[in-house]
Design a protein around this motif. Structure first.
Motif, PDB file in Angstrom:
ATOM      1  N   LEU A 134       0.840  -1.196   0.000  1.00 50.73           N
ATOM      2  CA  LEU A 134       0.000   0.000   0.000  1.00 50.73           C
ATOM      3  C   LEU A 134       0.877   1.248   0.000  1.00 50.73           C
ATOM      4  CD1 LEU A 134      -2.876   1.244   0.395  1.00 50.73           C
ATOM      5  CD2 LEU A 134      -2.397   1.158   2.843  1.00 50.73           C
ATOM      6  N   TRP A 135       0.514   2.196  -0.835  1.00 49.58           N
ATOM      7  CA  TRP A 135       1.142   3.511  -0.835  1.00 49.58           C
ATOM      8  C   TRP A 135       0.073   4.522  -0.534  1.00 49.58           C
ATOM      9  CZ3 TRP A 135      -0.056   7.916  -3.558  1.00 49.58           C
ATOM     10  CH2 TRP A 135       0.853   8.955  -3.482  1.00 49.58           C
ATOM     11  N   GLU A 136       0.383   5.474   0.326  1.00 50.23           N
ATOM     12  CA  GLU A 136      -0.528   6.575   0.618  1.00 50.23           C
ATOM     13  C   GLU A 136       0.252   7.872   0.518  1.00 50.23           C
ATOM     14  OE1 GLU A 136      -1.884   5.331   4.535  1.00 50.23           O
ATOM     15  OE2 GLU A 136      -3.804   4.742   3.666  1.00 50.23           O
ATOM     16  N   PRO A 137      -0.352   8.904  -0.026  1.00 48.71           N
ATOM     17  CA  PRO A 137       0.362  10.180  -0.144  1.00 48.71           C
ATOM     18  C   PRO A 137       0.643  10.778   1.233  1.00 48.71           C
ATOM     19  CG  PRO A 137      -1.947  10.448  -0.751  1.00 48.71           C
ATOM     20  CD  PRO A 137      -1.724   8.984  -0.527  1.00 48.71           C
ATOM     21  N   ALA A 138       1.742  11.497   1.328  1.00 47.99           N
ATOM     22  CA  ALA A 138       2.077  12.178   2.594  1.00 47.99           C
ATOM     23  C   ALA A 138       1.034  13.263   2.837  1.00 47.99           C
ATOM     24  CB  ALA A 138       3.474  12.776   2.510  1.00 47.99           C
ATOM     25  N   SER A 139       0.695  13.443   4.086  1.00 51.86           N
ATOM     26  CA  SER A 139      -0.323  14.461   4.393  1.00 51.86           C
ATOM     27  C   SER A 139       0.241  15.842   4.518  1.00 51.86           C
ATOM     28  CB  SER A 139      -1.069  14.110   5.655  1.00 51.86           C
ATOM     29  OG  SER A 139      -0.260  13.554   6.625  1.00 51.86           O
TER      30      SER A 139
END
Length: 139
Positions: A134-139
């Motif tokens: 899983l990859w999630e964008p940095a907030s």
């Protein structure tokens, strides 16, 4: 209990189960209609009242590995009304979705679960998989 694929007349209750505001119902109905080929809603009824729902997203992978048809599924938005939990409704929804997945010849079905529901999915035939990343964008 009856578990079936949802119909257009079920859109208001599907919206309610997703906490969609009544003002947003026309936009939600339009979304459901526009995605009817890829997002398949299922409902569970008791005495004519919808008490739960679950969605099967049918998506396609790029052709390869000797196959042009590489469709897979993803379970989304599983909801059972609080007063009906623990009665096998979620399991019946999962069974209906997985039957549909088999009929459609899907390669696999995934689910992105909250921590509280992991055991539910494990009891219903899902297992942890070492290759899912899983990859999630940095907030």
């Amino acid at each position: 209990m009856i578990v079936r694929m949802a119909e257009p007349a079920d859109v208001p209750v599907l919206a309610e189960l997703r906490d969609i505001d009544e003002d947003d119902l026309p936009a939600y109905a339009a979304w459901v209609s526009a995605h009817a080929g890829t997002h398949l809603p299922f409902v569970a009824e008791i005495d004519g009242r919808v008490v739960g729902c679950a969605w099967l997203l049918v998506a396609e992978r790029v052709p390869g590995n000797g196959a042009m048809d590489r469709r897979y599924g993803d379970i989304q938005s599983v909801m059972v009304r609080a007063e009906h939990r623990g009665q096998g409704i979620g399991a019946a929804l999962m069974e209906a979705i997985l039957v549909e997945a088999r009929i459609r010849g899907l390669l696999h079905v995934t689910v992105h679960s909250g921590r509280r529901a992991v055991d539910f999915y494990l009891r219903n035939g899902f297992e942890h998989h070492r290759q899912l990343l899983l990859w999630e964008p940095a907030s």
